[in-house]
Design an enzyme around this catalytic site. Sequence first.
Site, PDB file in Angstrom:
ATOM      1  N   ASP A 112       0.850  -1.184   0.000  1.00 30.38           N
ATOM      2  CA  ASP A 112       0.000   0.000   0.000  1.00 30.38           C
ATOM      3  C   ASP A 112       0.890   1.239   0.000  1.00 30.38           C
ATOM      4  O   ASP A 112       1.825   1.331   0.802  1.00 30.38           O
ATOM      5  CB  ASP A 112      -0.919   0.030   1.221  1.00 30.38           C
ATOM      6  CG  ASP A 112      -1.907   1.188   1.156  1.00 30.38           C
ATOM      7  OD1 ASP A 112      -2.744   1.185   0.245  1.00 30.38           O
ATOM      8  OD2 ASP A 112      -1.829   2.097   2.015  1.00 30.38           O
ATOM      9  N   GLY A 526     -43.970 -17.748 -22.359  1.00 27.42           N
ATOM     10  CA  GLY A 526     -44.470 -19.056 -21.952  1.00 27.42           C
ATOM     11  C   GLY A 526     -44.143 -19.352 -20.510  1.00 27.42           C
ATOM     12  O   GLY A 526     -43.348 -18.647 -19.874  1.00 27.42           O
ATOM     13  N   ASP A 527     -44.775 -20.392 -19.984  1.00 24.64           N
ATOM     14  CA  ASP A 527     -44.551 -20.854 -18.613  1.00 24.64           C
ATOM     15  C   ASP A 527     -43.714 -22.119 -18.697  1.00 24.64           C
ATOM     16  O   ASP A 527     -44.161 -23.131 -19.251  1.00 24.64           O
ATOM     17  CB  ASP A 527     -45.902 -21.136 -17.946  1.00 24.64           C
ATOM     18  CG  ASP A 527     -45.772 -21.521 -16.484  1.00 24.64           C
ATOM     19  OD1 ASP A 527     -44.759 -22.163 -16.122  1.00 24.64           O
ATOM     20  OD2 ASP A 527     -46.680 -21.203 -15.697  1.00 24.64           O
TER      21      ASP A 527
END
Length: 635
Positions: A112, A526-527
Amino acid sequence: MPPLFRLSSWWTRIGAVVQTSEDKMVLHPVMSKLHGKLVVLASASPRRREILTNTGLRFEVVPSWFKETLDKALFKTPYEYAVETAKQKALEVAQRMPLKHLKNPDIVIGADTVVTVDGLILEKPVDKQDAYCMLSRLSGKEHSVYTGVVIVLCHEREGGETEYKVVDFYEETKVKFAELSEEMLWEYINSGEPMDKAGGYGIQALGGMLVEYVQGDFLNVVGFPLNHFCKELGKIYNGSPESPAYKIKCKKSPESDGPCTSVSRLSKEAVQPDISSFTNSDSVHNVVEPEATKSNNEGFPHSLVELLDGFKASKTLFTASKLGVFDVMSDSGLTVDEVAIQINASVLGTEKLLDAAVSIGLLHKLKCEDKLVYRNTEQARQFLVSDSPLSLHAYILHCNDMIWPLFNHLESAVREGTNQHERAFGKKPENVFQDIYFKKDDMVMRFMNAMHSIAKVSGRDVATAFDLSRFRTACDVGGCTGAMAYEFTKAHPDLSVIVFDLPAVIEMRSHFQPLEQDSRVSFVAGDFFKDDIPKADLYILARILHDWSDDKVHGLLSKLSKTCTPGCGLLLSEILLDEERTRPSRALLQALSMTEGSQRSATEYSNLIRKHGFSPVHTRYTDNLLDAMLFVKDD
């Protein structure tokens, strides 16, 4: 000679030295010790990657998920802050890799870099205005650049427990800036270079024009003190007694963003740790306690307290999102009063909300031009602003409006083993999708928004998880807005995708279609439980199976099996549980909502889908919201 040319030449010469002299004199004796070990750089920085690559070191890059939200006020010096941040980055990766990447690293490197001037730590600017504030402070002054570096040595003991030994150090370099005119400042800021650099400048590139002189390690200013790193590596693997290594034992979850606080504090006099598992030397390293980790409350249950406060953090995110806090933030930042007006809230309440958001890493709070302003973090810009391409805003609102009420009745759910929709919403639906979501257009839109945001964030990783070049047509079963389908066609140019979903969903799909239409994506209503599913070479089931009962799951899989010919593919995308159900998992927490469905591990999904004539090919843990599994229909 112009400064930019001078520094560019300097960088080139240093690279050559690294590859010829430094590599041979410092790293070569260590390379044989590192042969066959998995070395990992816990940083996405292209500059650190380049510096280490130039040495000939073989390593993998796994960017850390640690949120850099440590309180700077708790550290006596800037370098202590940089070292501790580097340590948390490295430890997070060291802990996560065995779980998410299925690899055990041997060495993890964390780093860092911070810039300090006038007692103030400057990290990466959040926007152009912040970069201007930073560079203005540096103009005409000498400042310090500190890089904290941590080397984590990982060793798996008997019983599966991993022991971590840590070597940490820092390097300081002095840098003097010239007096910068407004024109030069804004010309440099508008180049875009400052935005991912600590202190707002990159010395190895255009930022070199701003610098009068450097005292110390030039590469340290770039982002990694190579010379110091090589010396520490030499001490570790050549058995020097000078290396200040110490043990650290972390109990925190790798999915937690907080710092690792459960440390084995071992005094220098009390312990001489055995590091034979890391080196071929018979010598040992003295154990010292880093200043930043000293504490008198080492038995305090930090992880429990984080859990106790976890719901407060979630509700802070939910409320800030619902009030539009992240949407109103400007690049230059807003004061509390300005935000309060924008979100139509009290100044007192707004200030408390904004400060809470800062504390959990959602906002920045900065002093610029003698006033305190709040700005979005980069993460907030990308994922919390509602019109961002990868926004999770809609899913966050869904969690607040639909999931939060269910979890308010968790005790009843556990006692009864039943879903709590009746208590939470005043009615008992036949099932969630037919009642709560699909009787009103606004409910449909809210649900579709939520599913769309998940698909946008996770779609690319799912679409690119496997080589799908053998397939030409796909059907995304329950594909909702088509967001996932579009990611598949982007990733696979020869693939066309049919989105198959309920009529109410298909009717509203136009609200979500991208500006650039793709003719390879089509929609069929559609299902999937009742209607025939369109023919395809590959079927995609993303976030489908976990919602339904075993009977419905087997019914759907049986239908797909009859539709598929040998060699047909089935791509499953869900959150995969670990086999023992002991590791932290969003799926385990999600299961508490007591839907009729089940969360499963990869093995359980494999066993389930094998029963319908599909063989597993590969599993991919994506580190995203959804994992993926690929199956192929048996001959």
